[in-house]
Design a protein around this motif. Structure first.
Motif, PDB file in Angstrom:
ATOM      1  N   PHE A 123      30.156  32.358  39.667  1.00 15.48           N
ATOM      2  CA  PHE A 123      29.451  33.021  40.764  1.00 15.48           C
ATOM      3  C   PHE A 123      30.333  34.042  41.482  1.00 15.48           C
ATOM      4  O   PHE A 123      29.840  35.077  41.947  1.00 15.48           O
ATOM      5  N   SER A 124      31.639  33.773  41.549  1.00 15.56           N
ATOM      6  CA  SER A 124      32.481  34.538  42.464  1.00 15.56           C
ATOM      7  C   SER A 124      33.585  35.364  41.808  1.00 15.56           C
ATOM      8  O   SER A 124      34.247  36.150  42.497  1.00 15.56           O
ATOM      9  N   THR A 125      33.798  35.222  40.507  1.00 15.39           N
ATOM     10  CA  THR A 125      34.926  35.903  39.856  1.00 15.39           C
ATOM     11  C   THR A 125      34.491  37.245  39.267  1.00 15.39           C
ATOM     12  O   THR A 125      33.450  37.328  38.613  1.00 15.39           O
ATOM     13  N   PRO A 126      35.274  38.314  39.476  1.00 13.17           N
ATOM     14  CA  PRO A 126      34.946  39.614  38.869  1.00 13.17           C
ATOM     15  C   PRO A 126      34.790  39.491  37.356  1.00 13.17           C
ATOM     16  O   PRO A 126      35.423  38.635  36.716  1.00 13.17           O
ATOM     17  N   ILE A 127      33.967  40.355  36.796  1.00 12.64           N
ATOM     18  CA  ILE A 127      33.618  40.268  35.370  1.00 12.64           C
ATOM     19  C   ILE A 127      34.855  40.229  34.482  1.00 12.64           C
ATOM     20  O   ILE A 127      34.930  39.468  33.518  1.00 12.64           O
ATOM     21  N   GLU A 128      35.866  41.034  34.811  1.00 12.37           N
ATOM     22  CA  GLU A 128      37.054  41.161  33.951  1.00 12.37           C
ATOM     23  C   GLU A 128      37.785  39.830  33.742  1.00 12.37           C
ATOM     24  O   GLU A 128      38.468  39.647  32.729  1.00 12.37           O
ATOM     25  N   LYS A 129      37.652  38.894  34.689  1.00 12.68           N
ATOM     26  CA  LYS A 129      38.337  37.595  34.600  1.00 12.68           C
ATOM     27  C   LYS A 129      37.347  36.431  34.601  1.00 12.68           C
ATOM     28  O   LYS A 129      37.731  35.290  34.808  1.00 12.68           O
ATOM     29  N   ASN A 130      36.096  36.739  34.365  1.00 19.03           N
ATOM     30  CA  ASN A 130      35.038  35.724  34.413  1.00 19.03           C
ATOM     31  C   ASN A 130      34.811  35.177  33.004  1.00 19.03           C
ATOM     32  O   ASN A 130      34.249  35.861  32.146  1.00 19.03           O
ATOM     33  N   ILE A 131      35.255  33.961  32.759  1.00 22.85           N
ATOM     34  CA  ILE A 131      35.249  33.416  31.390  1.00 22.85           C
ATOM     35  C   ILE A 131      33.855  33.436  30.759  1.00 22.85           C
ATOM     36  O   ILE A 131      33.688  33.934  29.640  1.00 22.85           O
ATOM     37  N   PRO A 132      32.804  32.878  31.397  1.00 21.73           N
ATOM     38  CA  PRO A 132      31.489  32.883  30.733  1.00 21.73           C
ATOM     39  C   PRO A 132      30.987  34.288  30.422  1.00 21.73           C
ATOM     40  O   PRO A 132      30.386  34.505  29.359  1.00 21.73           O
TER      41      PRO A 132
END
Length: 538
Positions: free
Chosen positions: A307-316
């Motif tokens: 929900f809260s992590t920027p796309i570049e570091k968002n695992i899913p």
């Protein structure tokens, strides 16, 4: 959610042009040109999960274009809508609330206290039933302790609890678990031959309480139970041995389930996302309620990351984008899931349903026929067994098959740590062999038949250890990966009308086959021939 055809986006066009450049580059080239490739293309999530995607055919430009694709298709708008209870299951006019089942803070996500109060009541009921059976307070009608738990359910009502309880087998208590799902009577007979009715609890798991396989099996179990007890069946006896998980309370009561033994199942929870719900009663019975809560907490932690992590570091999201990259630009058709942990052997089957039932669609959210690829075919097996069967095709076959390799750093059993070290060596060796092959080795130069050309992509997912919390993290991020794929590909991921069609035809066929008519003359010629062949022998 925004209804955006991904192929019409600026990023998709950029990716098509970029593909022409990068298809000539090998994974080996990428590692040579980027000395910090592992650091740049891996994400360590709180030392609980390491996600390494460096052995993929992509570079930073690829990631930039994919990230922009997620932005152009308004991924975070969709994430916000799901977590806040918007009716994103449009074809069934429902919210999607599996993430609400694992909340730990009322100020996070959904703001509907009524739903959380209902979830709290369900959790309390799961806790009480689990504790009573595990502590032996709940006994059978002859005052014998319950030894056997039989789950009668199919699809998400079976695959989720089966996968979790087997994955967490090292946390398992003394209760024996059985799963009755298949309508084939061989499975039914196998189970009843192993159990004593006086020591058994049956859980009928069906959202509608009308699923043909489940209700057929439940009726047969009820008949077998009544014939094998030493007294007349009455409501008091029945209540000591049967409970139900359902959204259809009235049908469960008609079946004979005591109302106090019914665990409600929210209509907004799809079967393949239901292990966090009342369906999880079996998980709680197997590993205890406290561990079931840790499973929920792990999933909630990944929810927060998603929900809260920027796309570049968002695992899913990164996982979803990589899958789209291969299926729509490299024209791959399948993805292999390979857990290097025997207890996780049911994970490929679980993810098969989760992915293919969610995203196996050919109509987009605008109602148009789709001309690009949606769900990949998901398959796999446990390592190292797979190395001695289908890995030959992965290494030297003509198909490009992206793989997810999953392993645990800390073994469940320290007594056999030597085994685990060799297991992990195999896990790493296979990803290395797939990526780099052996074309520079002497043996390959001497014998073309022994050449493995490499350049076969994979993700490495390394869990610290298999625990309820970490398994919750893992399942949750696969759920979110699949959701984001659906968002970007402009499809509805939370219905399954293809499954419903087969059920309708089956019910019609059963009714007609059972009629006392020697030959059936209806239907298409093939179906008529199959029916007549069956009726000839019956």
């Amino acid at each position: 959610m925004k209804n955006i055809n991904p192929t019409k986006t600026f990023s998709w066009k950029k990716l098509k042009n970029h593909f022409q450049e990068i298809k000539k580059i090998t994974i080996n080239d990428l590692f040579i040109t980027d000395k910090k490739r592992f650091e740049n293309f891996s994400i360590n999530f709180e030392n609980m999960i390491l996600f390494d995607y460096s052995k993929n055919i992509l570079n930073q430009k690829t990631i930039n274009y994919l990230v922009n694709l997620a932005k152009e298709t308004k991924c975070f708008d969709a994430i916000y809508s799901m977590f806040n209870g918007k009716k994103i299951n449009v074809t069934e006019q429902q919210s999607v609330l599996h993430t609400a089942l694992r909340y730990n803070n009322l100020n996070f996500f959904l703001k509907d206290k009524k739903i959380y109060n209902n979830i709290d009541k369900i959790l309390e009921k799961i806790k009480n039933i689990s504790n009573d059976i595990i502590s032996e307070k709940w006994k059978g009608y002859t005052n014998k302790k319950i030894k056997n738990i039989i789950n009668i359910g199919i699809g998400g009502s079976q695959l989720g609890p089966l996968m979790v309880t087997e994955s967490l087998k090292s946390y398992k208590n003394k209760l024996n678990l059985f799963f009755l799902s298949n309508i084939d009577p061989d499975q039914l007979i196998s189970i009843i031959n192993q159990i004593n009715p006086e020591e058994s609890l049956f859980i009928i798991s069906s959202k509608t309480f009308s699923t043909q396989e489940t209700i057929t099996n439940a009726l047969s179990i009820r008949e077998w139970f009544s014939k094998n007890i030493n007294t007349n069946l009455n409501k008091n006896i029945f209540s000591k041995h049967f409970i139900a998980v359902t959204n259809n309370i009235n049908e469960a009561i008609k079946f004979g389930i005591d109302k106090k033994n019914i665990l409600p199942l929210l209509s907004e929870i799809g079967g393949r996302f239901s292990l966090w719900s009342s369906i999880g009663i079996l998980i709680s019975l197997s590993i205890g309620f406290n561990n079931f809560q840790k499973l929920l907490q792990g999933a909630n932690k990944m929810d927060y990351h998603f929900f809260s992590t920027p796309i570049e570091k968002n695992i899913p999201i990164i996982m979803a984008l990589i899958s789209i990259w291969y299926s729509n630009f490299w024209n791959t058709e399948t993805e292999a899931i390979i857990p290097y942990c025997d207890n996780m052997r049911f994970l490929p089957s679980y993810l098969q349903q989760l992915n293919m039932e969610s995203n196996g669609k050919s109509i987009d959210r605008n109602g148009n026929k789709i001309k690009y690829q949606t769900s990949s075919i998901i398959w796999g097996d446990v390592g190292t067994n797979g190395q001695h069967s289908f890995f030959q095709m992965l290494h030297q076959g003509t198909k490009l098959i992206p793989c997810d390799f999953i392993a645990t750093a800390i073994p469940n059993h320290n007594k056999y740590k030597n085994h685990h070290t060799k297991l992990i060596a195999n896990y790493i060796a296979q990803t290395k062999a797939l990526a780099f092959g052996n074309i520079n080795d002497y043996i390959c130069k001497q014998n073309i038949y022994q050449c493995c050309f490499g350049n076969k992509p994979s993700n490495s997912i390394f869990l610290k250890k298999i625990t309820p919390y970490n398994l919750g993290l893992l399942i949750s991020y696969y759920e979110h990966k699949i959701f984001i794929q659906g968002v970007i590909l402009n499809i509805f991921s939370f219905d399954q009308w293809g499954v419903e069609l087969g059920k309708k035809i089956t019910n019609y066929l059963v009714e007609n086959i059972n009629k006392n008519i020697q030959k059936i003359i209806k239907y298409d010629d093939s179906s008529k021939g199959l029916i007549n062949f069956y009726k000839y022998f019956n």
